[in-house]
Design an enzyme around this catalytic site. Structure first.
Site, PDB file in Angstrom:
ATOM      1  CD  GLU A   1      59.058  43.761 124.379  1.00  0.00           C
ATOM      2  OE1 GLU A   1      58.686  44.584 123.545  1.00  0.00           O
ATOM      3  OE2 GLU A   1      59.125  42.562 124.139  1.00  0.00           O
TER       4      GLU A   1
ATOM      5  CB  CYS B   1      53.695  37.749 130.891  1.00  0.00           C
ATOM      6  SG  CYS B   1      54.996  36.831 130.059  1.00  0.00           S
TER       7      CYS B   1
ATOM      8  CB  CYS C   1      66.790  34.126 126.171  1.00  0.00           C
ATOM      9  SG  CYS C   1      66.498  32.414 126.685  1.00  0.00           S
TER      10      CYS C   1
ATOM     11  CB  CYS D   1      63.629  28.122 121.785  1.00  0.00           C
ATOM     12  SG  CYS D   1      63.934  27.371 123.396  1.00  0.00           S
TER      13      CYS D   1
ATOM     14  CB  CYS E   1      61.499  31.704 121.275  1.00  0.00           C
ATOM     15  SG  CYS E   1      61.307  32.937 122.575  1.00  0.00           S
TER      16      CYS E   1
ATOM     17  N   GLY F   1      63.720  35.558 128.553  1.00  0.00           N
ATOM     18  CA  GLY F   1      64.701  34.887 129.416  1.00  0.00           C
ATOM     19  C   GLY F   1      64.278  33.511 129.874  1.00  0.00           C
ATOM     20  CD  GLU F   2      64.740  28.448 131.307  1.00  0.00           C
ATOM     21  OE1 GLU F   2      63.905  28.352 130.391  1.00  0.00           O
ATOM     22  OE2 GLU F   2      64.521  28.019 132.462  1.00  0.00           O
TER      23      GLU F   2
ATOM     24  CB  SER G   1      57.233  29.118 131.563  1.00  0.00           C
ATOM     25  OG  SER G   1      57.340  28.361 130.382  1.00  0.00           O
TER      26      SER G   1
ATOM     27  CB  SER H   1      58.920  25.163 126.948  1.00  0.00           C
ATOM     28  OG  SER H   1      58.388  26.360 127.445  1.00  0.00           O
ATOM     29  CG  LEU H   2      57.274  18.025 126.208  1.00  0.00           C
ATOM     30  CD1 LEU H   2      58.544  17.624 126.942  1.00  0.00           C
ATOM     31  CD2 LEU H   2      56.111  17.125 126.650  1.00  0.00           C
ATOM     32  CG  HIS H   3      57.503  23.551 122.642  1.00  0.00           C
ATOM     33  ND1 HIS H   3      56.218  23.978 122.845  1.00  0.00           N
ATOM     34  CD2 HIS H   3      58.302  24.490 123.230  1.00  0.00           C
ATOM     35  CE1 HIS H   3      56.236  25.117 123.519  1.00  0.00           C
ATOM     36  NE2 HIS H   3      57.480  25.435 123.767  1.00  0.00           N
TER      37      HIS H   3
ATOM     38  CG  ASN I   1      52.048  33.965 118.835  1.00  0.00           C
ATOM     39  OD1 ASN I   1      50.934  34.143 118.362  1.00  0.00           O
ATOM     40  ND2 ASN I   1      52.244  33.737 120.115  1.00  0.00           N
TER      41      ASN I   1
ATOM     42  CB  CYS J   1      53.821  32.884 123.782  1.00  0.00           C
ATOM     43  SG  CYS J   1      52.715  32.712 125.134  1.00  0.00           S
TER      44      CYS J   1
HETATM   45  N1  SAH Z   1      62.342  30.313 128.803  1.00  0.00           N
HETATM   46  C1  SAH Z   1      61.093  29.931 129.330  1.00  0.00           C
HETATM   47  C2  SAH Z   1      60.076  31.057 129.444  1.00  0.00           C
HETATM   48  C3  SAH Z   1      59.943  31.994 128.270  1.00  0.00           C
HETATM   49  S1  SAH Z   1      59.008  31.433 126.901  1.00  0.00           S
HETATM   50  C4  SAH Z   1      60.528  28.746 128.565  1.00  0.00           C
HETATM   51  O1  SAH Z   1      61.179  28.297 127.633  1.00  0.00           O
HETATM   52  O2  SAH Z   1      59.502  28.222 128.944  1.00  0.00           O
HETATM   53  C5  SAH Z   1      57.341  31.335 127.451  1.00  0.00           C
HETATM   54  C6  SAH Z   1      56.498  30.387 126.646  1.00  0.00           C
HETATM   55  O3  SAH Z   1      56.271  30.874 125.313  1.00  0.00           O
HETATM   56  C7  SAH Z   1      57.147  29.013 126.474  1.00  0.00           C
HETATM   57  O4  SAH Z   1      56.227  27.988 126.592  1.00  0.00           O
HETATM   58  C8  SAH Z   1      57.680  29.101 125.079  1.00  0.00           C
HETATM   59  O5  SAH Z   1      57.959  27.844 124.566  1.00  0.00           O
HETATM   60  C9  SAH Z   1      56.543  29.847 124.392  1.00  0.00           C
HETATM   61  N2  SAH Z   1      56.918  30.398 123.093  1.00  0.00           N
HETATM   62  C10 SAH Z   1      58.125  30.837 122.701  1.00  0.00           C
HETATM   63  N3  SAH Z   1      58.083  31.246 121.419  1.00  0.00           N
HETATM   64  C11 SAH Z   1      56.806  31.086 120.993  1.00  0.00           C
HETATM   65  C12 SAH Z   1      56.128  31.346 119.773  1.00  0.00           C
HETATM   66  N4  SAH Z   1      56.762  31.848 118.729  1.00  0.00           N
HETATM   67  N5  SAH Z   1      54.815  31.067 119.714  1.00  0.00           N
HETATM   68  C13 SAH Z   1      54.159  30.566 120.780  1.00  0.00           C
HETATM   69  N6  SAH Z   1      54.739  30.288 121.954  1.00  0.00           N
HETATM   70  C14 SAH Z   1      56.059  30.546 122.063  1.00  0.00           C
END
Ligand code: SAH
Length: 343
Positions: A92, A105, A112, A116, A119, A159-160, A191, A214-216, A290, A333
């Site tokens: 997509e 995007c 992937c 995570c 995701c 994907g990463e 990202s 993506s720190l989180h 999300n 996202c």
């Molecule tokens: N693999 C890469 C890029 C794909 S994810 C990464 O990890 O950054 C793109 C962004 O969406 C990242 O910041 C990821 O952490 C965020 N993301 C993934 N799942 C999400 C969700 N359920 N809600 C909001 N953001 C999310």
């Protein structure tokens, strides 16, 4: 050379090919231009002789994705394309409208393997890497299908990107080429969940893109609850890698932080985050999570989010909040995933 992917080739590689088959070097530029204008067959390359077109079609193929589905958001005109690739894989990409123009995007892998937990993209693991041409095609054919000129690219789809390093760097070289789609590196954001060796490698290339991490979570314990990669690299090592990247490229790094209810959104997390990011010259992008069906994580309640953000402000950290586009068409996202047949 039999049946190679010609759109993934750089101009100097095309030159080498043309010279090796006794053709003029300038053919490389002509062919590169056709490919990145979106031709789908060598027959359309009308400034080449019939013989040369036949030779090219014997030696190469031109990737052309098919649109399986196109969804347009009624809320904000975001367009999501579901593409079928030549081997049947589905990916997509999402086209978004901002004040400064159109941003896309794109996906970098089919599936992937980072896993995570919040995701959807990793639900079925990794199927394969995308080629540089398959990344180009998402931009190229979204532009052609929508008739909108795309000015920004974010590598934040499925994907990463740093798990597909060589193809992603090749994609960046192709897309920034003035003979091709010609989008400046400064208009590209990559990202990553934080593969440190490859952040270092990317920094050494000195490409002027924006790195988003993506720190989180500001601490390892919390990050490990969300991202398996945290078992491999500590938050502190990741922050050092980001700082090195900043020193090498002079490009400000962005940290992404999705607020997840009762997981990473306490005042203690906010204080620790503020302490670690203070004076780092970085930018903080707050995301409202999300919900992924079947997962326990929920977005922070308004009270918790307000408290978290207040705490950041009090501690001198400024941030932006990511707009949530295309929420009615599962384009936001973390909601993108490869779906081959189970739509
Ligand atoms: N693999 C890469 C890029 C794909 S994810 C990464 O990890 O950054 C793109 C962004 O969406 C990242 O910041 C990821 O952490 C965020 N993301 C993934 N799942 C999400 C969700 N359920 N809600 C909001 N953001 C999310």
């Amino acid at each position: 050379m039999s049946n190679s992917d010609i759109k993934s080739m750089l101009p100097d590689e095309l030159e080498e090919y043309f010279v090796s088959v006794g053709e003029k070097q300038y053919r490389a530029g002509q062919v590169f231009k056709w490919l990145h204008d979106g031709v789908t067959s060598f027959e359309q390359m009308t400034n080449l002789s019939g013989n040369l077109r036949t030779k090219l079609s014997n030696d190469f193929f031109i990737t052309t994705p098919k649109v399986i589905e196109k969804h347009e958001s009624k809320l904000d005109r975001t367009i999501k394309h579901l593409w079928r690739l030549s081997d049947g894989a589905a990916i997509e990409s999402v086209l978004m409208e901002y004040k400064h123009g159109f941003s896309i995007c794109i996906s970098t892998q089919v599936g992937c393997r980072m896993g995570c937990l919040f995701c959807a993209s990793g639900t079925n693991g990794l199927e394969r890497n995308l080629t540089a041409a398959e990344m180009i095609d998402q931009v190229l054919f979204s532009q052609i299908n929508s008739t909108k000129r795309i000015s920004n690219i974010v590598l934040m789809g499925i994907g990463e990107p740093l798990d597909n390093f060589d193809n992603v760097v090749r994609f960046i070289k192709l897309i920034t080429n003035p003979l091709g789609i010609n989008i400046g590196a400064r208009h590209i954001t990559l990202s990553t969940c934080g593969i440190i060796e490859n952040i270092d490698k990317l920094g050494d290339y000195g490409i002027q893109l924006t790195l988003a991490i993506s720190l989180h979570a500001p601490d390892d314990e919390t990050r490990k609850l969300l991202m398996p990669i945290a078992h491999k690299y500590s938050v502190d090592k990741l922050l050092v890698a980001a700082e090195d990247y900043y020193k090498k490229t002079k490009r400000r790094v962005t940290y992404e932080y999705a607020l997840i209810n009762d997981v990473n959104d306490s005042p203690r997390h906010a204080q620790m985050l503020a302490r670690k990011l203070k004076n780092s010259g970085s930018h903080l992008n707050i995301i409202f999570l999300n919900c992924i069906p079947g997962r326990d994580f929920e977005p922070s309640s308004k009270t918790r989010a307000d408290e978290f953000l207040d705490c950041l402000k009090r501690n001198g950290i400024s941030y932006t909040i990511r707009r949530n586009l295309g929420s009615d068409i599962a384009a936001s996202c973390g909601l993108l995933r490869q779906r081959s047949g189970d739509i």
